[in-house]
Every structure is written in structure tokens, then in C-alpha cells.
Motif scaffolding. Structure first.
Motif, PDB file in Angstrom:
ATOM      1  N   UNK A 144       0.663  -0.617  -0.338  1.00  0.00           N
ATOM      2  CA  UNK A 144      -0.233  -0.275   0.374  1.00  0.00           C
ATOM      3  C   UNK A 144       0.980   1.648  -0.223  1.00  0.00           C
ATOM      4  N   UNK A 145       1.140   1.564  -1.292  1.00  0.00           N
ATOM      5  CA  UNK A 145       2.082   2.495  -1.177  1.00  0.00           C
ATOM      6  C   UNK A 145       3.880   2.085  -1.678  1.00  0.00           C
ATOM      7  N   UNK A 146       4.389   2.829  -0.124  1.00  0.00           N
ATOM      8  CA  UNK A 146       5.741   1.462   0.552  1.00  0.00           C
ATOM      9  C   UNK A 146       5.642   0.904   1.216  1.00  0.00           C
ATOM     10  N   UNK A 147       4.411   1.350   1.772  1.00  0.00           N
ATOM     11  CA  UNK A 147       3.853  -0.027   3.764  1.00  0.00           C
ATOM     12  C   UNK A 147       3.753  -1.207   2.689  1.00  0.00           C
ATOM     13  N   UNK A 148       4.135  -2.309   3.479  1.00  0.00           N
ATOM     14  CA  UNK A 148       3.938  -3.802   3.966  1.00  0.00           C
ATOM     15  C   UNK A 148       2.460  -4.486   4.399  1.00  0.00           C
ATOM     16  N   UNK A 149       1.521  -4.448   3.934  1.00  0.00           N
ATOM     17  CA  UNK A 149       0.064  -5.159   4.340  1.00  0.00           C
ATOM     18  C   UNK A 149      -0.499  -5.913   4.145  1.00  0.00           C
ATOM     19  N   UNK A 150      -1.015  -7.051   4.385  1.00  0.00           N
ATOM     20  CA  UNK A 150      -1.367  -8.303   4.200  1.00  0.00           C
ATOM     21  C   UNK A 150      -3.215  -8.013   3.703  1.00  0.00           C
ATOM     22  N   UNK A 151      -2.558  -8.908   2.711  1.00  0.00           N
ATOM     23  CA  UNK A 151      -3.970  -8.464   1.850  1.00  0.00           C
ATOM     24  C   UNK A 151      -5.116  -8.869   2.414  1.00  0.00           C
ATOM     25  N   UNK A 152      -6.465  -8.802   2.326  1.00  0.00           N
ATOM     26  CA  UNK A 152      -7.610  -8.903   3.679  1.00  0.00           C
ATOM     27  C   UNK A 152      -7.890 -10.585   3.543  1.00  0.00           C
ATOM     28  N   UNK A 153      -7.702 -11.146   2.137  1.00  0.00           N
ATOM     29  CA  UNK A 153      -7.709 -12.619   1.338  1.00  0.00           C
ATOM     30  C   UNK A 153      -6.619 -13.436   2.234  1.00  0.00           C
ATOM     31  N   UNK A 154      -5.508 -12.922   3.251  1.00  0.00           N
ATOM     32  CA  UNK A 154      -4.780 -13.345   3.575  1.00  0.00           C
ATOM     33  C   UNK A 154      -4.540 -14.709   4.340  1.00  0.00           C
ATOM     34  N   UNK A 155      -4.551 -16.103   4.313  1.00  0.00           N
ATOM     35  CA  UNK A 155      -4.403 -16.765   5.111  1.00  0.00           C
ATOM     36  C   UNK A 155      -2.704 -17.752   5.220  1.00  0.00           C
ATOM     37  N   UNK A 156      -2.901 -18.451   5.810  1.00  0.00           N
ATOM     38  CA  UNK A 156      -1.843 -19.501   5.974  1.00  0.00           C
ATOM     39  C   UNK A 156      -1.642 -21.427   5.558  1.00  0.00           C
ATOM     40  N   UNK A 157      -1.172 -21.882   4.755  1.00  0.00           N
ATOM     41  CA  UNK A 157      -0.550 -23.048   4.034  1.00  0.00           C
ATOM     42  C   UNK A 157       0.163 -23.662   4.711  1.00  0.00           C
ATOM     43  N   UNK A 158       0.315 -25.241   4.651  1.00  0.00           N
ATOM     44  CA  UNK A 158       1.590 -25.252   5.359  1.00  0.00           C
ATOM     45  C   UNK A 158       3.273 -24.918   4.077  1.00  0.00           C
ATOM     46  N   UNK A 159       2.907 -25.372   3.088  1.00  0.00           N
ATOM     47  CA  UNK A 159       3.621 -24.571   1.966  1.00  0.00           C
ATOM     48  C   UNK A 159       3.637 -22.750   2.682  1.00  0.00           C
ATOM     49  N   UNK A 160       3.199 -21.839   2.897  1.00  0.00           N
ATOM     50  CA  UNK A 160       3.712 -20.430   3.320  1.00  0.00           C
ATOM     51  C   UNK A 160       4.530 -20.833   4.879  1.00  0.00           C
ATOM     52  N   UNK A 161       3.422 -21.566   5.930  1.00  0.00           N
ATOM     53  CA  UNK A 161       4.507 -21.470   6.674  1.00  0.00           C
ATOM     54  C   UNK A 161       5.633 -21.970   6.727  1.00  0.00           C
ATOM     55  N   UNK A 162       6.134 -23.181   6.120  1.00  0.00           N
ATOM     56  CA  UNK A 162       7.767 -23.838   5.637  1.00  0.00           C
ATOM     57  C   UNK A 162       8.126 -22.271   5.421  1.00  0.00           C
TER      58      UNK A 162
END
Length: 246
Positions: A144-162
Motif C-alpha cells: 500500500x504505497x511503500x508500506x507492507x500490509x497483508x491482503x484481506x484474503x491472506x491465510x496461511x498454508x503449509x507451504x507458506x508456513x514452511x
């Protein structure tokens, strides 16, 4: 496993703090070429809403789907950063151990992304991709501009957690695990905690003054779920740095 090193120089060598795994020693659930064997469907789950729903995410663990660029959201949940340049984007993350360099370079390569690394202050290492159009959707979702923000739909899967764990996961004896966050990403911490809870991994936010920022995962049940979701330890990971099933 070779790393591209500084500027992809042929003479560059991987960090000497921890040896690279033998090329013929594949990670659990992968072939010798580093590609995952499919076990189950590749459909990504939506956020689970209850403890029991979180338990179902085991079926979407790290070994249940092929690697995808979208998995790199796991690095952004932690200390990873993404920047844009024109119609391209680059992802980078600083890590505190050389074994993490080996793991992340291999993970990026399995998603068709070349990566380089270089030492930074405090015996740390910066791993970064090249600028590529492939990462533009990830940057658009998280910046969002230069700032990092997770999108509203963000969720964690096994591969993301890994990926998050490979970059910034730390065991905390006698019975806990820290998933470290970006120190300058305070506005991300709460929604990322919500995503952890939705995955059945509700954690306690550790403030920077207490050794964070990080989420502390404790409890036999949660630690067992974390171990199931992220899959077996990478060959480069030293003993006792990766969660194991109870």
C-alpha cells in the motif's frame, strides 16, 4: 547445492557457517531434482474459522501441493520485503544463519525464481530474487504505497508456513517456537496473528522489548500441528531447529 552468491559470480561460494546438503539428498516429499511429489489436491484452503477447522489444514500441509509463487506470502508474513520497479518486483529477506540461505535459494528455484545472496552486518545474510514480472501480483497484493500490509484474503498454508519458518523460525526451549516478524511491520502483526489463529496456531505476540517481534507458539497440540503443516526438516537444517511431531 550451489548458490548464485554475489552478483551470480561463478567464483562465489555459499556461506561457510553451515555446509550445503549433498545434491542427491532430497528433502522429504521431494524428488532428487527438488520438485515435490504431489500428495493430494493442490486447491488452496480459505481461512479456517474454528479449532476443528484449523485441524483440517493438515491436509494442505507443505507436501500436499506443488510449489507456487503465491507461497512466498509466507516470507512476507515474516521479515520478508517486496519492492516494485516499473512492471516488475523483487522479494528479499534477511536471515540469521547460512543454512537458511541454502533452503530459501532452493525454495525460490523450485518456483522458477533465481536468487542471489550476500553477507550483511551482524553475521546475517540477505537473500533476494531478481526483479521479475512474476512477482508483480504479490507486490500489488501486499504493498500500500511503500508500506507492507497483508491482503484481506491472506491465510496461511503449509507451504507458506514452511517458508516463514525457514526464514525466521526459532525453537524456544523448553517447549515453544518463535515465528519472527518484520521489525518495521507493526501494522501487519495483528492480521498475521489472526491468520495464525485461523490455521489452528494461535500464538502470543512477543514485543520487540521482550525479544520479538514474533509470535510464540506453545502447547503440545499446536506444536504438533505446526510440525504437520510445515513437513519434514530440509536437509540443510541443523538438528533441533525444525519442529517435529509429538
Amino acid at each position: 547445492m550451489s548458490l548464485s552468491g554475489l552478483g551470480d559470480s561463478p567464483a562465489a561460494q555459499p556461506p561457510a557457517l553451515f555446509p550445503a546438503p549433498e545434491p542427491g539428498d532430497p528433502a522429504p516429499g521431494t524428488s532428487a531434482s527438488g520438485t515435490s511429489r504431489r500428495r493430494g489436491g493442490s486447491t488452496q484452503p480459505g481461512p479456517a474459522q474454528t479449532e476443528d477447522a484449523g485441524r483440517q489444514l493438515v491436509f494442505f500441509g507443505a507436501e500436499a501441493a506443488e510449489p507456487a509463487v503465491a507461497d512466498l506470502a509466507g516470507l512476507l508474513a515474516g521479515p520478508g520485503e517486496v519492492v516494485r520497479m516499473g512492471g516488475t518486483a523483487r522479494l528479499s529477506v534477511q536471515v540469521d544463519a547460512a543454512w537458511r540461505v541454502h533452503v530459501l535459494v532452493a525454495e525460490l528455484a523450485s518456483r522458477g525464481l533465481s536468487a542471489s545472496w550476500e553477507p550483511t552486518e551482524g553475521e546475517r545474510h540477505a537473500v533476494r530474487t531478481s526483479y521479475t514480472r512474476v512477482l508483480k501480483p504479490l507486490a500489488a497484493a501486499w504493498l500500500h504505497g511503500q508500506a507492507k500490509r497483508p491482503p484481506a484474503t491472506f491465510h496461511l498454508t503449509g507451504r507458506r508456513l514452511r517458508l516463514w519458518l525457514a526464514a525466521a523460525g526459532t525453537p524456544e526451549p523448553p517447549g515453544g517456537f518463535l515465528l519472527r516478524l518484520g521489525p518495521d511491520d507493526a501494522e501487519c502483526w495483528e492480521p498475521i496473528g489472526v491468520a495464525l489463529a485461523a490455521a489452528g496456531l494461535a500464538g502470543t505476540l512477543v514485543s520487540p522489548g521482550e525479544g520479538g517481534p514474533a509470535y510464540r507458539i506453545t502447547g503440545r497440540r499446536r506444536l504438533g500441528r505446526l510440525a504437520e503443516l510445515v513437513g519434514g526438516a530440509p536437509p540443510a537444517a541443523p538438528a533441533d531447529t525444525w519442529p517435529t511431531p509429538p
